[in-house]
Structure formats: structure tokens, C-alpha cells
Write a protein that holds these residues in place. Structure first.
Motif, PDB file in Angstrom:
ATOM      1  N   TYR A 193      -1.911  15.751  57.596  1.00  0.00           N
ATOM      2  CA  TYR A 193      -2.193  16.181  56.458  1.00  0.00           C
ATOM      3  C   TYR A 193      -2.425  17.669  56.224  1.00  0.00           C
ATOM      4  O   TYR A 193      -1.725  18.398  55.665  1.00  0.00           O
ATOM      5  CB  TYR A 193      -3.744  15.487  56.025  1.00  0.00           C
ATOM      6  N   ILE A 194      -2.861  18.229  57.637  1.00  0.00           N
ATOM      7  CA  ILE A 194      -2.743  19.968  57.522  1.00  0.00           C
ATOM      8  C   ILE A 194      -1.514  20.439  57.808  1.00  0.00           C
ATOM      9  O   ILE A 194      -1.033  21.372  57.099  1.00  0.00           O
ATOM     10  CB  ILE A 194      -3.759  20.179  58.954  1.00  0.00           C
ATOM     11  N   ALA A 195      -0.582  19.644  58.598  1.00  0.00           N
ATOM     12  CA  ALA A 195       0.919  20.291  58.987  1.00  0.00           C
ATOM     13  C   ALA A 195       1.498  20.164  57.482  1.00  0.00           C
ATOM     14  O   ALA A 195       2.210  21.099  57.100  1.00  0.00           O
ATOM     15  CB  ALA A 195       1.280  19.343  59.811  1.00  0.00           C
ATOM     16  N   LEU A 196       1.550  18.927  56.668  1.00  0.00           N
ATOM     17  CA  LEU A 196       2.315  18.870  55.365  1.00  0.00           C
ATOM     18  C   LEU A 196       1.743  19.787  54.542  1.00  0.00           C
ATOM     19  O   LEU A 196       2.421  20.719  53.503  1.00  0.00           O
ATOM     20  CB  LEU A 196       2.386  17.441  55.158  1.00  0.00           C
ATOM     21  N   ALA A 197       0.291  19.778  54.134  1.00  0.00           N
ATOM     22  CA  ALA A 197      -0.364  20.856  53.409  1.00  0.00           C
ATOM     23  C   ALA A 197       0.217  22.389  53.516  1.00  0.00           C
ATOM     24  O   ALA A 197       0.400  23.031  52.610  1.00  0.00           O
ATOM     25  CB  ALA A 197      -1.942  20.431  53.137  1.00  0.00           C
ATOM     26  N   GLY A 198       0.159  22.622  54.876  1.00  0.00           N
ATOM     27  CA  GLY A 198       0.483  23.823  55.123  1.00  0.00           C
ATOM     28  C   GLY A 198       1.765  24.382  54.878  1.00  0.00           C
ATOM     29  O   GLY A 198       1.924  25.562  54.390  1.00  0.00           O
ATOM     30  N   LEU A 199       2.822  23.235  55.059  1.00  0.00           N
ATOM     31  CA  LEU A 199       4.246  23.722  54.950  1.00  0.00           C
ATOM     32  C   LEU A 199       4.389  23.745  53.356  1.00  0.00           C
ATOM     33  O   LEU A 199       5.291  24.706  52.760  1.00  0.00           O
ATOM     34  CB  LEU A 199       5.049  22.488  55.457  1.00  0.00           C
ATOM     35  N   ILE A 200       3.917  23.137  52.428  1.00  0.00           N
ATOM     36  CA  ILE A 200       4.134  23.043  51.299  1.00  0.00           C
ATOM     37  C   ILE A 200       3.536  24.370  50.457  1.00  0.00           C
ATOM     38  O   ILE A 200       3.917  25.121  49.593  1.00  0.00           O
ATOM     39  CB  ILE A 200       3.477  21.959  50.314  1.00  0.00           C
ATOM     40  N   TYR A 201       2.293  24.623  51.221  1.00  0.00           N
ATOM     41  CA  TYR A 201       1.538  25.932  50.742  1.00  0.00           C
ATOM     42  C   TYR A 201       2.264  26.922  50.919  1.00  0.00           C
ATOM     43  O   TYR A 201       2.352  28.017  50.123  1.00  0.00           O
ATOM     44  CB  TYR A 201       0.234  25.753  51.237  1.00  0.00           C
ATOM     45  N   TRP A 202       2.817  27.094  52.167  1.00  0.00           N
ATOM     46  CA  TRP A 202       3.600  28.287  52.789  1.00  0.00           C
ATOM     47  C   TRP A 202       4.799  28.358  51.746  1.00  0.00           C
ATOM     48  O   TRP A 202       5.243  29.517  51.376  1.00  0.00           O
ATOM     49  CB  TRP A 202       4.116  28.157  54.110  1.00  0.00           C
ATOM     50  N   ILE A 203       5.423  27.348  51.357  1.00  0.00           N
ATOM     51  CA  ILE A 203       6.743  27.449  50.446  1.00  0.00           C
ATOM     52  C   ILE A 203       6.230  28.094  48.805  1.00  0.00           C
ATOM     53  O   ILE A 203       7.070  28.732  48.320  1.00  0.00           O
ATOM     54  CB  ILE A 203       7.378  26.231  50.382  1.00  0.00           C
ATOM     55  N   CYS A 204       4.977  27.588  48.566  1.00  0.00           N
ATOM     56  CA  CYS A 204       4.649  28.062  47.400  1.00  0.00           C
ATOM     57  C   CYS A 204       4.431  29.619  47.221  1.00  0.00           C
ATOM     58  O   CYS A 204       4.774  30.126  46.207  1.00  0.00           O
ATOM     59  CB  CYS A 204       3.069  27.549  47.063  1.00  0.00           C
ATOM     60  N   LYS A 205       4.309  30.086  48.174  1.00  0.00           N
ATOM     61  CA  LYS A 205       3.975  31.625  48.352  1.00  0.00           C
ATOM     62  C   LYS A 205       5.289  32.152  48.721  1.00  0.00           C
ATOM     63  O   LYS A 205       5.135  33.846  48.419  1.00  0.00           O
ATOM     64  CB  LYS A 205       3.050  32.107  49.389  1.00  0.00           C
ATOM     65  N   LEU A 206       6.504  31.705  48.911  1.00  0.00           N
ATOM     66  CA  LEU A 206       7.609  32.518  48.912  1.00  0.00           C
ATOM     67  C   LEU A 206       8.275  32.940  47.333  1.00  0.00           C
ATOM     68  O   LEU A 206       7.778  32.423  46.377  1.00  0.00           O
ATOM     69  CB  LEU A 206       8.877  31.502  49.564  1.00  0.00           C
ATOM     70  N   GLU A 207       9.220  33.637  47.429  1.00  0.00           N
ATOM     71  CA  GLU A 207       9.526  33.925  46.243  1.00  0.00           C
ATOM     72  C   GLU A 207      10.569  32.920  45.622  1.00  0.00           C
ATOM     73  O   GLU A 207      11.228  32.083  46.310  1.00  0.00           O
ATOM     74  CB  GLU A 207      10.808  35.160  46.415  1.00  0.00           C
ATOM     75  N   ARG A 208      10.543  32.799  44.078  1.00  0.00           N
ATOM     76  CA  ARG A 208      11.389  31.768  43.705  1.00  0.00           C
ATOM     77  C   ARG A 208      12.901  32.073  43.620  1.00  0.00           C
ATOM     78  O   ARG A 208      13.312  33.377  43.277  1.00  0.00           O
ATOM     79  CB  ARG A 208      10.858  31.664  42.212  1.00  0.00           C
ATOM     80  N   PRO A 209      13.905  31.103  43.994  1.00  0.00           N
ATOM     81  CA  PRO A 209      15.194  31.416  43.789  1.00  0.00           C
ATOM     82  C   PRO A 209      15.752  31.726  42.335  1.00  0.00           C
ATOM     83  O   PRO A 209      15.027  31.258  41.410  1.00  0.00           O
ATOM     84  CB  PRO A 209      16.008  30.457  44.628  1.00  0.00           C
ATOM     85  N   THR A 210      16.690  32.619  42.128  1.00  0.00           N
ATOM     86  CA  THR A 210      17.090  33.097  40.867  1.00  0.00           C
ATOM     87  C   THR A 210      18.451  32.325  40.431  1.00  0.00           C
ATOM     88  O   THR A 210      19.167  32.026  41.493  1.00  0.00           O
ATOM     89  CB  THR A 210      17.264  34.555  40.603  1.00  0.00           C
ATOM     90  N   ILE A 211      18.797  32.402  39.315  1.00  0.00           N
ATOM     91  CA  ILE A 211      19.939  31.659  38.763  1.00  0.00           C
ATOM     92  C   ILE A 211      21.158  32.815  38.867  1.00  0.00           C
ATOM     93  O   ILE A 211      20.981  34.036  38.735  1.00  0.00           O
ATOM     94  CB  ILE A 211      19.887  31.590  37.355  1.00  0.00           C
TER      95      ILE A 211
END
Length: 671
Positions: free
Chosen positions: A226-244
């Protein structure tokens, strides 16, 4: 998520420390400080300072950092459940599997979740705490260093029904607000286990290749997963959003492109230490103020504060329409001939996309200028109406709502404020006020012909159109009265919450009188049952159907259209077959009359329709309860309706073919 790390002085921190600032303490989880963690701005392992290290795969980069990317379902299951050939233990966190899958598919967008309160708490209390948590989380994000990426500010639309809360949240808000409020989070054994988490185990878990076969010798615990998967998704959330590509100014993409398992796995490998550190930093933020998310009302149950306010979190599921058919095959014509069947005192609710009440097929035979569709209710906006924020409905939508309800916009605004004040005061829903906004005196045309089609199967009267023309057959009960409940809207967001609200309102209508006003409800709709999330027949919508049946209302639902499966085999061939255990919700409800589909004219010759969902249910109960013709349905269509006023003199009938995979219900018309 890792549980709280106690501070020696007991003081609060306004923001989390970075991994490089963390020092060992007597109460820290083993390995938290000793593990080689990297701060958020550190250069990944193996990279030279000042160089750009684009991650493998198709995830694009911005400077030396990856942008947000999707996590395939196979990778989610690999981290959360273990190797595919050694998947014996499921995760035990309060976040159900569909929640993980939805956020992993696009970590940077909000998801609509349904929150089930703990048995000692009420939905009103949970709904009151969430907005406070959202404000707190926003302050915490502004204090983070380095700051997370910017994201659109969206309305959470927090609303509650009896025993259920709906909210639209980002993933970090789920971790920060909902999880610490759960019964699971407050368990003493969980706290003890969290304090013993070794970061080295988390690192090895995230480094384990998804395609590696065989039994996992390390046997990671469900909490570590649980901690590993939650950490991965949480880390991706903080990254910049790709643009068109090519957009000026740069516009963020609406949905992330889907990566292959290997691409996503290799993209995050250089940042594993940063992923783990981010989770423990968030853990420290929660510990800094562990009692921030509690009700401030002394009247609230003390056990709820101690044991947790939330039991579990699931996804607000999408409902799809399903279709119906045929009087002679079910011998309804014989019943009408032999018995004096009179249904004019029966009221049936149709929960669908809407009924065209002006169609001549629904005219009252005794009063041709009056429709047998006695009332129309719009539940497609119920989420915004019962929200604790009256501004969740935009001005343009408010004006349209007021026009349809036949009231002034100022009056509608006043009702919304009254409902929001009740929600903030944790009062039960005042359906007497709500119904002033959902009862349509000037209903717009239905967004889909499906509801009119289903209503015609139940109660069309062909003689109202032309008594001499046999091409206009009757429905099953041509004199029945109908209530139109519009729960299926134009967007995919109009889902399970609206259906549950409509079912609860039916109970309210019946309970305010000494007699039953609405005798039955038809749900020709289908919600796929996710076997990992709920016991079969125990989903929120199934539970609500059970309550309605217990109150004396007959509930009829479609079995679903998942009885046929077409699979591609490993040798390149195609395998087609029937699919057992394919009944959908709410048809999985034990007391619901669940109906499958047969051939229209010769059911004993051709049998059950190949596409119709088949039982038994996942827990072995016999379903469907009955089958009826459902392959080619002739019924009312609003396509040729004139709307100049009054009931339309233009008959409109539509035949549904098997190409659109119709689904039967027990009420139908003949060809």
C-alpha cells in the motif's frame, strides 16, 4: 500511507522537512533516516550533475524531470497484489481496487469517489469535515518545498445521502484527508506495523520487475505494498502536467496517454528514493497535527472520533442504459383476455434518461389531454443540489434548473442556500425543499430516447393513437401511471450517486403518507460489478435497492449485457463463448427481480440471448430471476414528436435490433 512519526517536543510543523533534513529519532520507523533518500530536487542516481536524464519509454520530460505519466493496471496489480502467479492476499486498505486503478490511470486528475462512513459516524459529519480538510491541504501544498506542480482548482462538490458521501478529490487529498479518517488508519496494530516499516523493503518492492515470474521470496506485506503504490501515485501527482504539442500558450492534456508496463516501470526507477521520501514527508505532515480532522461538535459520537469516521472509499461508478421486450411470449395478452386487469391505480417509477410525457401513447384514456406520466424528477443535478456549497451550480445552470422547475431563479437560489445550510449543520436531507428543485413542471426533452422506449414497453397505450390501427400495440400495462426519474444524463459523470438518491427519494415519498404512492421501480440500466471491491450484491446501489424492497416497493433491474465474451488467445486465434457470473448491478441485489433476455418470438427454440448476462451471481445465488423477450423491441420513440403543445398526434415507434445489444426487462410490447 505510512502512519505518523512522533515529534519529540510535541510541537507542530508548518511544512514537512525534506529527506535530507531528516535525522534519526527514537520513534522513527526503522530505515526512515538510515535509508539513502534523495530530496525532491536531487539528481537521479547515475546521472551527472547538470545533465538532462530523460526517462526511458514514451513519458516526455521537462528539464531533468519526467512529466506526469499513467500507470498501467498490470503494474498497479503487480505492486498492490504481488506476482500474478503468487497472488493469494488482497490489499486490506480502505481504498478499494477501483479507486487505485482510476487514480493510477491518470494521477493528475480528480476522481469522483463514494465514501462509506463508519457505523458509529454519520454521512453528515463526514461531509462537514472534508471541506475543512481541503482548506488545510491547500495551505500545506503552498508550504511545500520544492512546490508541487500547479493544477486546476475544481469544486469538490461534497454532498451526502443517507449513509453515503460523494466528493471529487485529487489523490493527495484522498491520502491526506480521507485515509487518516478511516477505521483502518486508527487500528493500533497498523500503527505498530507502520513504525517497523523498513524503507529498504519498499525500495526492493518498487524495483521488482513486473514480468519476473515465480513466487516472491520476500513476501512483502499488504501494508508495504500500500505504501509503495500510494507513494508512486502521489509522486506522479506532483510532477508537471504534459502539454498538447504545438499549443500556444501550452495547454495541459486532458487525459494522459497510456504507457506500456515496461515504459512506466522504467520511468520511475531513477526516482524510487524520492518516491519513498515523499510518502514519509506527507506522513510527517499528518503527524504534525493528528487531530486536525475531527468534528468540532461535542454531540458527535465519541466512538466515531476514536475508531474513525470512514469505513471505506470506492469509485462513483458509471451506469449504462439497457433495453427490453414482448407481450405474447410472456402470456400477458392471455392474462388481459381472461382477467379484468386494471392497473390505473398502480404507479411505476422509471429510473432512466427521461420519458417524453407528451407522447400520445401515454395519454390518459379517460382524460386524453392528461398524461399518465404524472411527475418528472431530474436527478442528474442532484449532486450539486444537495451539496454543502450552493455555488456548485453555475448561474447558467441555475437559470435552466429554475426554468424547468417552474420557479424564479431567485427562489431556486434561496432553496440551494437552505439546503447547503442544512448540510453544513449536519441535518438530514430536507427532501421537501429538494423536491422543489428536482420536480420539473416544464421538463425539457429527454437527452436520450431510451427512457421513453422503456416506458412504452411498460405502459404504452396504442389505442390512444389509432384504435383501428393494429400496428400500434399496447405495453404490458396500458393504463398504468408512471413517474419519470431522470438519472442518466448526457455526461459520464451522472452515475451511481444519482441513482441512489432517486431510490432514497422514492422511500421518502412513500413514508410521508400512510399508503404506498410508488409501487415499483424499473432500472433498465447496468453497472458492472467489480469483484475485488464488494461482496456480490453488497455495493452501494444494491444495498439501496434492498432497503427500497424492504419498504414495500418492487424493484426490477436488467441482468446486463455481459453474457458474451470474445477473447484473443496466445496462439493468435479468437475464442468466443458465453460468460457465466456476468450479472451486473443492481441486478446482483438479492431481493431485486433481475431479468435476462430471450428471443423475441420463439424463446423456447432459440433460448436466452447470447449477449444477456448469465448467473449464478458471484456468491452462488441463482440469477437472473426470470427471462423475457429482449432482442428486437418495438416501443415508443420520441423521435417524431411535435412539441408545439399538448400531446403529440404523431405516433412514433422504434424497433431495437440486436445490433445495439438490447437488454430485456419483464415489461415489453409485441412486434
Amino acid at each position: 500511507m505510512a502512519k505518523e512519526r512522533k515529534q519529540g517536543s510535541g510541537s507542530r510543523r508548518s511544512k514537512p522537512k525534506s529527506a535530507s533534513e531528516t535525522t534519526p529519532t527514537a520513534t522513527e520507523p526503522e530505515g526512515v533516516a538510515s535509508g539513502a533518500t534523495a530530496p525532491a530536487h536531487a539528481t537521479p542516481a547515475g546521472a551527472q550533475p547538470g545533465t538532462v536524464q530523460p526517462p526511458p519509454g514514451s513519458a516526455r520530460t521537462k528539464a531533468d524531470r519526467p512529466v506526469q505519466f499513467s500507470i498501467p493496471a498490470e503494474l498497479v496489480e503487480h505492486i498492490l497484489l504481488g506476482p500474478i502467479d503468487d497472488r493469494r492476499v488482497l490489499q486490506d486498505s480502505p481504498l478499494l481496487g477501483d479507486v487505485w486503478a482510476a487514480y493510477a490511470l491518470d494521477p493528475g486528475v480528480i476522481q469522483d469517489v463514494l465514501i462509506t462512513p463508519h457505523k458509529k459516524a454519520t454521512a453528515a459529519v463526514v461531509a462537514q469535515i472534508i471541506p475543512l480538510g481541503l482548506e488545510m491541504r491547500e495551505r500545506e501544498r503552498r508550504a511545500e518545498d520544492p512546490p508541487p506542480s500547479t493544477r486546476p482548482k475544481v469544486r469538490a462538490k461534497v454532498a451526502y445521502l443517507q449513509g453515503l458521501v460523494g466528493a471529487r478529490l485529487y489523490f493527495d487529498e484522498v491520502l491526506r484527508i480521507l485515509v487518516p479518517m478511516t477505521q483502518w488508519w486508527g487500528q493500533s496494530k497498523i500503527q505498530e506495523r507502520i513504525l517497523k516499516i523498513d524503507q529498504a523493503n519498499l525500495r526492493r518492492l518498487l524495483e521488482r520487475e513486473p514480468d519476473r515470474s515465480g513466487i516472491d521470496p520476500e513476501n512483502f506485506t499488504s501494508l508495504e505494498r500500500y505504501i509503495a503504490l500510494a507513494g508512486l501515485i502521489y509522486w506522479i501527482c506532483k510532477l508537471e502536467r504534459p502539454t498538447i504539442p504545438g499549443s500556444a500558450p501550452p495547454q495541459p492534456v486532458e487525459r494522459l496517454p497510456q504507457l506500456k508496463v515496461k515504459e512506466a516501470f522504467e520511468t520511475y526507477q531513477p526516482y524510487i528514493d524520492e518516491i519513498i521520501a515523499g510518502m514519509f514527508n506527507l506522513y510527517g505532515v499528518i503527524q504534525a497535527n493528528p487531530h486536525a480532522l475531527v468534528s468540532d461538535d461535542l454531540d458527535d459520537n465519541e466512538e466515531a472520533r476514536r475508531e474513525g469516521y470512514i469505513f471505506q472509499v470506492s469509485l462513483n461508478r458509471v451506469a449504462a442504459a439497457a433495453l427490453d421486450r414482448s407481450v405474447p411470449a410472456v402470456k400477458a395478452d392471455a392474462a388481459h383476455s381472461l382477467f379484468n386487469v386494471n392497473c390505473k391505480n398502480i404507479v411505476w417509477a422509471v429510473l432512466d434518461s427521461g420519458i417524453d410525457a407528451k407522447h400520445a401513447a401515454f395519454a390518459d384514456q379517460d382524460k386524453p389531454d392528461r398524461s399518465r406520466v404524472r411527475k418528472t424528477f431530474d436527478f442528474t443535478r442532484i449532486r450539486e443540489i444537495v451539496s454543502n456549497d450552493e455555488d456548485d451550480i453555475a448561474p447558467a445552470e441555475l437559470e435552466a434548473l429554475a426554468t424547468a422547475a417552474g420557479i424564479e431563479p431567485a427562489a431556486a437560489s434561496g432553496y440551494l442556500k437552505e439546503i447547503a445550510e442544512d448540510a453544513r449543520a449536519k441535518r438530514p436531507i430536507n427532501w421537501g425543499v429538494v423536491e422543489k428543485l428536482i420536480t420539473l413542471k416544464n421538463p425539457p426533452p429527454p437527452v436520450s430516447p431510451h427512457g421513453t422506449h422503456v416506458a412504452g414497453i411498460i405502459g404504452a397505450n396504442g389505442k390512444n393513437i389509432d384504435e383501428k390501427n393494429p400496428d400500434h400495440p399496447d405495453g404490458m400495462c396500458p393504463d398504468i401511471r408512471l413517474y419519470d426519474f431522470r438519472v442518466l444524463g448526457q455526461s459520464i459523470e451522472d452515475t451511481e450517486f444519482a441513482i441512489i438518491a432517486a431510490l432514497q427519494y422514492i422511500r421518502y415519498v412513500n413514508e410521508r403518507h400512510s399508503y404506498i404512492t410508488i409501487h415499483g421501480a424499473n432500472l433498465s440500466l447496468s453497472i458492472p460489478h467489480n469483484v475485488r471491491n464488494f461482496a456480490c450484491g453488497r455495493t452501494p446501489v444494491c444495498n439501496e435497492c434492498e432497503r427500497l424492497v424492504e419498504s414495500g416497493v418492487v424493484v426490477v433491474a436488467a441482468a446486463g449485457n455481459r453474457g458474451y465474451q470474445r477473447l484473443n488467445t496466445t496462439d493468435g486465434g479468437v475464442f468466443e463463448s458465453y460468460a457465466a457470473f456476468s450479472i451486473t448491478d443492481p441486478g446482483n441485489g438479492e431481493s431485486v427481480i433481475t431479468v435476462g433476455s430471450t428471443h423475441g418470438n420463439w424463446p423456447h427454440t432459440y433460448g436466452v440471448s447470447f449477449f444477456s448476462s448469465r448467473g449464478p451471481t458471484g456468491d452462488g445465488r441463482l440469477k437472473p430471476d426470470l427471462v423475457a423477450p429482449g432482442e428486437r423491441v418495438q416501443s415508443v420513440s420520441p423521435a417524431a414528436i411535435t412539441r408545439s403543445g399538448g400531446l403529440s398526434p404523431v405516433p412514433a415507434w422504434r424497433r431495437r435490433t440486436s445490433a445495439v445489444r438490447p437488454q430485456c426487462c419483464w415489461r415489453a410490447t409485441r412486434n
